[in-house]
Structure formats: C-alpha cells, structure tokens
Design a protein around this motif. Structure first.
Motif, PDB file in Angstrom:
ATOM      1  N   SER A   1     -51.431 -54.626  -2.958  1.00 43.00           N
ATOM      2  CA  SER A   1     -51.835 -55.616  -3.953  1.00 43.00           C
ATOM      3  C   SER A   1     -52.384 -56.850  -3.243  1.00 43.00           C
ATOM      4  O   SER A   1     -51.741 -57.391  -2.332  1.00 43.00           O
ATOM      5  CB  SER A   1     -50.651 -56.013  -4.842  1.00 43.00           C
ATOM      6  OG  SER A   1     -50.232 -54.925  -5.627  1.00 43.00           O
ATOM      7  N   THR A   2     -53.574 -57.254  -3.653  1.00 43.09           N
ATOM      8  CA  THR A   2     -54.236 -58.425  -3.079  1.00 43.09           C
ATOM      9  C   THR A   2     -54.554 -59.404  -4.201  1.00 43.09           C
ATOM     10  O   THR A   2     -54.501 -59.074  -5.384  1.00 43.09           O
ATOM     11  CB  THR A   2     -55.538 -58.001  -2.371  1.00 43.09           C
ATOM     12  OG1 THR A   2     -56.364 -57.269  -3.302  1.00 43.09           O
ATOM     13  CG2 THR A   2     -55.246 -57.111  -1.169  1.00 43.09           C
TER      14      THR A   2
ATOM     15  N   ASN B   1     -52.742 -63.084   2.054  1.00 43.73           N
ATOM     16  CA  ASN B   1     -51.384 -62.800   1.577  1.00 43.73           C
ATOM     17  C   ASN B   1     -51.403 -61.586   0.649  1.00 43.73           C
ATOM     18  O   ASN B   1     -52.082 -61.597  -0.381  1.00 43.73           O
ATOM     19  CB  ASN B   1     -50.820 -64.013   0.834  1.00 43.73           C
ATOM     20  CG  ASN B   1     -50.640 -65.208   1.755  1.00 43.73           C
ATOM     21  OD1 ASN B   1     -50.418 -65.053   2.953  1.00 43.73           O
ATOM     22  ND2 ASN B   1     -50.739 -66.401   1.206  1.00 43.73           N
TER      23      ASN B   1
ATOM     24  N   SER C   1     -49.208 -57.766  -0.790  1.00 41.67           N
ATOM     25  CA  SER C   1     -47.970 -57.049  -1.044  1.00 41.67           C
ATOM     26  C   SER C   1     -48.247 -55.560  -0.881  1.00 41.67           C
ATOM     27  O   SER C   1     -49.280 -55.065  -1.328  1.00 41.67           O
ATOM     28  CB  SER C   1     -47.466 -57.351  -2.462  1.00 41.67           C
ATOM     29  OG  SER C   1     -46.419 -56.472  -2.822  1.00 41.67           O
TER      30      SER C   1
ATOM     31  N   ILE D   1     -46.263 -51.987  -1.647  1.00 40.04           N
ATOM     32  CA  ILE D   1     -45.091 -51.311  -2.181  1.00 40.04           C
ATOM     33  C   ILE D   1     -45.130 -49.843  -1.770  1.00 40.04           C
ATOM     34  O   ILE D   1     -46.152 -49.173  -1.893  1.00 40.04           O
ATOM     35  CB  ILE D   1     -44.975 -51.460  -3.716  1.00 40.04           C
ATOM     36  CG1 ILE D   1     -43.682 -50.801  -4.210  1.00 40.04           C
ATOM     37  CG2 ILE D   1     -46.183 -50.882  -4.442  1.00 40.04           C
ATOM     38  CD1 ILE D   1     -43.317 -51.144  -5.628  1.00 40.04           C
TER      39      ILE D   1
ATOM     40  N   THR E   1     -40.815 -53.162  -0.999  1.00 38.89           N
ATOM     41  CA  THR E   1     -41.954 -54.042  -1.218  1.00 38.89           C
ATOM     42  C   THR E   1     -42.045 -55.005  -0.044  1.00 38.89           C
ATOM     43  O   THR E   1     -41.088 -55.742   0.227  1.00 38.89           O
ATOM     44  CB  THR E   1     -41.818 -54.839  -2.531  1.00 38.89           C
ATOM     45  OG1 THR E   1     -41.705 -53.931  -3.626  1.00 38.89           O
ATOM     46  CG2 THR E   1     -43.029 -55.722  -2.755  1.00 38.89           C
TER      47      THR E   1
ATOM     48  N   LEU F   1     -43.973 -58.177   1.546  1.00 37.95           N
ATOM     49  CA  LEU F   1     -44.878 -59.309   1.386  1.00 37.95           C
ATOM     50  C   LEU F   1     -45.292 -59.754   2.779  1.00 37.95           C
ATOM     51  O   LEU F   1     -44.440 -59.965   3.652  1.00 37.95           O
ATOM     52  CB  LEU F   1     -44.190 -60.466   0.655  1.00 37.95           C
ATOM     53  CG  LEU F   1     -43.496 -60.150  -0.673  1.00 37.95           C
ATOM     54  CD1 LEU F   1     -42.882 -61.424  -1.248  1.00 37.95           C
ATOM     55  CD2 LEU F   1     -44.466 -59.533  -1.658  1.00 37.95           C
TER      56      LEU F   1
ATOM     57  N   PRO G   1     -45.091 -58.473   8.132  1.00 38.26           N
ATOM     58  CA  PRO G   1     -44.141 -58.788   7.062  1.00 38.26           C
ATOM     59  C   PRO G   1     -43.621 -60.222   7.147  1.00 38.26           C
ATOM     60  O   PRO G   1     -43.314 -60.732   8.234  1.00 38.26           O
ATOM     61  CB  PRO G   1     -43.000 -57.786   7.291  1.00 38.26           C
ATOM     62  CG  PRO G   1     -43.623 -56.660   8.066  1.00 38.26           C
ATOM     63  CD  PRO G   1     -44.632 -57.328   8.948  1.00 38.26           C
TER      64      PRO G   1
ATOM     65  N   GLN H   1     -41.603 -61.337   4.047  1.00 39.31           N
ATOM     66  CA  GLN H   1     -40.385 -61.038   3.302  1.00 39.31           C
ATOM     67  C   GLN H   1     -40.474 -59.585   2.835  1.00 39.31           C
ATOM     68  O   GLN H   1     -41.563 -59.036   2.705  1.00 39.31           O
ATOM     69  CB  GLN H   1     -40.223 -61.952   2.089  1.00 39.31           C
ATOM     70  CG  GLN H   1     -39.962 -63.412   2.412  1.00 39.31           C
ATOM     71  CD  GLN H   1     -38.529 -63.676   2.846  1.00 39.31           C
ATOM     72  OE1 GLN H   1     -37.630 -62.883   2.552  1.00 39.31           O
ATOM     73  NE2 GLN H   1     -38.314 -64.762   3.563  1.00 39.31           N
ATOM     74  N   ALA H   2     -39.316 -58.993   2.588  1.00 35.54           N
ATOM     75  CA  ALA H   2     -39.301 -57.614   2.092  1.00 35.54           C
ATOM     76  C   ALA H   2     -38.144 -57.440   1.126  1.00 35.54           C
ATOM     77  O   ALA H   2     -37.053 -58.007   1.314  1.00 35.54           O
ATOM     78  CB  ALA H   2     -39.180 -56.622   3.247  1.00 35.54           C
ATOM     79  N   ARG H   3     -38.386 -56.669   0.088  1.00 38.04           N
ATOM     80  CA  ARG H   3     -37.357 -56.324  -0.892  1.00 38.04           C
ATOM     81  C   ARG H   3     -37.143 -54.817  -0.820  1.00 38.04           C
ATOM     82  O   ARG H   3     -38.063 -54.032  -1.116  1.00 38.04           O
ATOM     83  CB  ARG H   3     -37.819 -56.727  -2.296  1.00 38.04           C
ATOM     84  CG  ARG H   3     -36.907 -56.290  -3.435  1.00 38.04           C
ATOM     85  CD  ARG H   3     -35.690 -57.172  -3.561  1.00 38.04           C
ATOM     86  NE  ARG H   3     -34.943 -56.901  -4.803  1.00 38.04           N
ATOM     87  CZ  ARG H   3     -33.776 -57.451  -5.079  1.00 38.04           C
ATOM     88  NH1 ARG H   3     -33.233 -58.308  -4.217  1.00 38.04           N
ATOM     89  NH2 ARG H   3     -33.160 -57.169  -6.208  1.00 38.04           N
TER      90      ARG H   3
ATOM     91  N   TRP I   1     -33.057 -58.695  -0.356  1.00 36.50           N
ATOM     92  CA  TRP I   1     -34.215 -59.278   0.329  1.00 36.50           C
ATOM     93  C   TRP I   1     -33.932 -59.334   1.825  1.00 36.50           C
ATOM     94  O   TRP I   1     -32.799 -59.580   2.249  1.00 36.50           O
ATOM     95  CB  TRP I   1     -34.490 -60.682  -0.193  1.00 36.50           C
ATOM     96  CG  TRP I   1     -35.167 -60.715  -1.532  1.00 36.50           C
ATOM     97  CD1 TRP I   1     -34.581 -60.848  -2.761  1.00 36.50           C
ATOM     98  CD2 TRP I   1     -36.577 -60.595  -1.766  1.00 36.50           C
ATOM     99  NE1 TRP I   1     -35.533 -60.823  -3.744  1.00 36.50           N
ATOM    100  CE2 TRP I   1     -36.770 -60.671  -3.174  1.00 36.50           C
ATOM    101  CE3 TRP I   1     -37.692 -60.433  -0.945  1.00 36.50           C
ATOM    102  CZ2 TRP I   1     -38.024 -60.594  -3.757  1.00 36.50           C
ATOM    103  CZ3 TRP I   1     -38.946 -60.352  -1.511  1.00 36.50           C
ATOM    104  CH2 TRP I   1     -39.110 -60.440  -2.906  1.00 36.50           C
TER     105      TRP I   1
END
Length: 237
Positions: free
Chosen positions: A20-21, A64, A66, A68, A83, A85, A125, A127-129, A139
């Motif tokens: 996702s952009t 920036n 994402s 998934i 996910t 980021l 990366p 952050q990552a979930r 997170w």
C-alpha cells in the motif's frame, strides 16, 4: 519463541504481499497492489518494480509504505498475518548477490533486468504489527525485524552451489523428514540467518518452496555447515 522472532520467521517464509502506497493521483487515498518480494540478509523486504507502475510513482513522491503479508490458510482471520510499515527506497540493481538471490526465488523475472525501467526497492521496517492468531498479537519496532548484515550474505551463493552439487541427497532427506514431502529433485535456493529454502519437485507434483528453520540463528558459512550437518543427522533412522 518470542513474538518478534515469530514475526521474522513468518516474513522469511513469505513470498508475496499487498503493498500500500500513498496515491499521487488521488490525494489522501491509499493505493494497494500485489507485490512479490524476497527478504534480504538484513531482514528487509526487496521488491522489483517498474517506473511505469502506479505504486512506483507513488513511492517517488512519498516513500512511506505498508506491506501486509498473509498466511495462505483458508481462514485468514484465525491465521497469522504481518503488517510492515516502512520506507521504500531504491536499492542497487547491479548488486550481483542481491540479483542472484531474487532470481533464485523468481527465475521468471530474469527478463525484467534487461528493461531499464525496473529497479529494486528495499522496504526498511519502521513499525510492524504481527498477529500470530487469536489473542497473540502485538506491535514491534522495525529494528526487531532487522539485523546487521552478516558475513553469510557474501557466502550464500557458495553454500548453495556446494549443497546442490554435493548434498542433493541431504536436501531430499530434509524434505521428507521435516515436511513429510517425498521429492525427486530438491534444490536449495536461499539460506539466511534464520533458515533456508528448498525448491522441491517431482513428476507427480508441481515445484513448491519449503522453508526450513534453524534452531539457533547463524551468521556465517561455518555455522551454516554445523546447522546443516545436525539436521542431516536428525534425518537418519
């Protein structure tokens, strides 16, 4: 195994995700697209994309992103997903080791390297979930997914060539013992600090990539040899 280690292993087992952009054409809206990727030796996803693609135009305006990554299991809500980021920045397309690693996983992409509009982008990366399943999620800082570049990065091709030339029987044994897959051909295509990947195929089954995880992380060819020998011993009756 802690959650960050599980997330790292999950990312290394994966080959595709939804990127996702930030849409440059429609401000304020995310733009999703399918993205094949490999994970480099620092733990960053690497994508090969064209300057003509909508997501590349978006990245050039705002890096920036994402990514998934989903488990292939039928019940997506009950199974693992990750996910990431991060920032997508251009990587060196002429990096011979990176190119070789990418093409071992995606040999059909060889022709893209002859096209001047295709380039590597590395997603670092931030952050990552990670959701491992019901009730197990959290997170993680981006640094929990990454690692300094190990000596193994420059030794990978040599290890793979040696294993495929001299230890094809061990590769087939790994497939049977650890995955219960009987295969006529087994080819190592990648090895990293957390494990290695084998493309297994036979006359009765299409090629599939099997992931093998080390009990402890490795950093170089000597540690790789010790881990592979231990796994070979485990395969013997």
């Amino acid at each position: 195994m802690n959650l960050s280690t599980e997330a790292r292993q999950f990312l290394h087992r994966s080959r595709k995700g939804v990127l996702s952009t930030h849409s440059a054409r429609f401000a304020g809206y995310p733009f999703g697209s399918i993205a094949p990727f490999v994970v480099d030796h620092t733990g960053c996803p690497i994508i090969l994309i064209s300057t003509l693609a909508e997501h590349t135009k978006n990245i050039l305006q705002n890096p920036n992103v994402s990514l998934i990554v989903l488990d292939d299991a039928d019940d997506m809500q009950a199974n693992a997903r990750l996910t990431v980021l991060g920032q997508a920045l251009a990587a060196d397309k002429t990096d011979a080791d990176l190119r070789a690693r990418y093409l071992r996983y995606f040999p059909q992409a060889a022709g893209y390297f002859d096209m001047h509009d295709f380039s590597f982008y590395r997603i670092t990366p931030v952050q990552a979930r990670y959701i491992a399943g019901f009730g197990k999620m959290g997170w993680e800082e981006g640094t929990a997914l990454t690692t300094p570049l190990p000596p193994l990065a420059q030794q990978e091709t040599g290890i793979i060539e040696h294993m495929n030339a001299d230890h094809a029987d061990n590769l087939r044994a790994y497939c049977q013992h650890f995955h219960q897959v009987d295969t006529e051909q087994a080819e190592m295509i990648g090895i990293d600090s957390l494990g290695f990947d084998v493309r297994a195929s036979s006359a009765h089954q299409p090629p599939t990539i099997l992931r093998f995880e080390f009990e402890q992380a490795i950093q170089d060819a000597m540690q790789a040899r010790q881990a592979l020998v231990a796994m070979a011993k485990a395969c013997r009756p």
